[in-house]
Design an enzyme around this catalytic site. Sequence first.
Site, PDB file in Angstrom:
ATOM      1  N   SER A 274      39.181  47.050  12.969  1.00 22.35           N
ATOM      2  CA  SER A 274      38.189  46.648  13.959  1.00 22.35           C
ATOM      3  C   SER A 274      38.046  47.787  14.962  1.00 22.35           C
ATOM      4  CB  SER A 274      38.637  45.374  14.665  1.00 22.35           C
ATOM      5  OG  SER A 274      39.719  45.670  15.513  1.00 22.35           O
ATOM      6  N   LYS A 275      37.140  47.576  15.894  1.00 21.02           N
ATOM      7  CA  LYS A 275      36.806  48.637  16.843  1.00 21.02           C
ATOM      8  C   LYS A 275      38.021  49.164  17.591  1.00 21.02           C
ATOM      9  CE  LYS A 275      31.968  48.114  17.921  1.00 21.02           C
ATOM     10  NZ  LYS A 275      31.136  47.209  18.689  1.00 21.02           N
ATOM     11  N   ARG A 276      39.011  48.287  17.769  1.00 19.49           N
ATOM     12  CA  ARG A 276      40.127  48.789  18.579  1.00 19.49           C
ATOM     13  C   ARG A 276      40.946  49.841  17.813  1.00 19.49           C
ATOM     14  NH1 ARG A 276      44.724  45.862  17.282  1.00 19.49           N
ATOM     15  NH2 ARG A 276      44.042  44.272  15.809  1.00 19.49           N
TER      16      ARG A 276
END
Length: 465
Positions: free
Chosen positions: A239-241
């Site tokens: 995911s984006k993190r």
Amino acid sequence: MSQLRVRFAPSPTGYLHVGGARTALFNYLLARQQGGKMILRIEDTDVERSTQESVDAILQAMDWLGLDYDEGPFYQSERFDHYQAKVQQLLDEGKAYRCYCTTEELTVKRELAMKLGQKPKYDGTCRERADQPAGQPCVIRFKAPPEGDTGFFDQIKGPIVFDNEELDDLIIQRTDGTPTYNFVVVIDDAEMGITLVIRGDDHINNTPRQIQLYQALGYPVPEFAHVPMILGADKARLSKRHGATSVMAYKDEGYLPEALLNYLVRLGWSHGDDEIFSKAELIKLFSLKSVGKSAGVFNPEKLLWLNSHYIKTGDPVRLGAILCEHLTATGIDTSFGPDPAAVVKTLNERAKTMVEMAASAAFYYRPELEYDSEAVAKFLTADHQPVLDLLLHKLEACSDWTHDGIEAVFKGVMAASGLKLGKIGPSVRVALAGGTTSPGIYEVLEVLGKEESLRRLRIGINKIV
Ligand code: GLU
């Protein structure tokens, strides 16, 4: 054997992420390998969440990756009438029914089932219902076979079987009349003649439901291959993190499409110990049989390593054009100044991304250099003046403005002054590039050209106080 027909079917609810790109790539490679057809279908039945912006972003990313398709893009939103006719067909054949249960009723039932430790599942209240309460909203449910099992042979995961008792009566049309994903995907895959469905393994649980729908609609069932997910280093779904997940963010960060493709294909697929594959090689070698069953972990360092490989070995003319895009993005005008391909050749050994290369290349295109004041104070001092004057004089007279011709001038100046390159080089570098880091001095002089090099040298000498 019939011709292979595969498809990539993104939902336009956001950008194309790396997982989607890998699915698209696997489809593409097999289609090209087997002389089959690749179809692009935009799954925009969720009118609320689908946007034209996302469609454009997906098409742009496919284009950047060079994943071309033979048919499409098709849009499901243009086929609503057809899906409705299919809903009617199932209703007429007694294979679907109207369900008037309200959301509240269903919630109560679900909570009760959970309390009793049962798997929440639609209880079939409306299944045999004969009345049709006028004006009351309803969904349409598929009458799923209550017993037996539904299985398929997954080309990546092997045999998979579901107990039909686990599968409840799927909603195929919502209260607002729009059809649902599991229903339309079957109609489209069947009518577009898809022979092999390659998609993310987050869809595995949908596959038995879809198989039942194929059967109910009288369509042949295609083959399936479910591609494992991509995880971050912490083993959580990417995911984006974990960093950029959008394909186009990698473009913006200075990655080359061939590096990203090479990286994504290797994430889960292997061919011995080989790491580097051209697209042509991939088309020849790729096989679903060598795709691993379990999730791959995204490794940004390896992607970076592949990127630097492709920067080192890429065609300088093409890389030059990409370099200019990045320079322009930072406000640098590249319409004047040295040939970008020549610039690339001075920087491609070191730059890991095109953004990094652009940062190192900026000095070539800046009419007004930004000087590093510490470097100026250290290397453009009075004791350097005599040798810089001599060098300028000799370079002015140089008629062979090539790497070797320039080197010969330097050798002459070194001999005459008794100074080594280590003494002269840093001052010249500050004059030419504004700081103490740049590609080799002779290369820089050659690429800048005689006139610009002499101009910069004079400016540098003038800085001596
Ligand atoms: N539209 C679905 C998605 O983006 C893909 C469905 C499929 O490949 O069957 O997840």
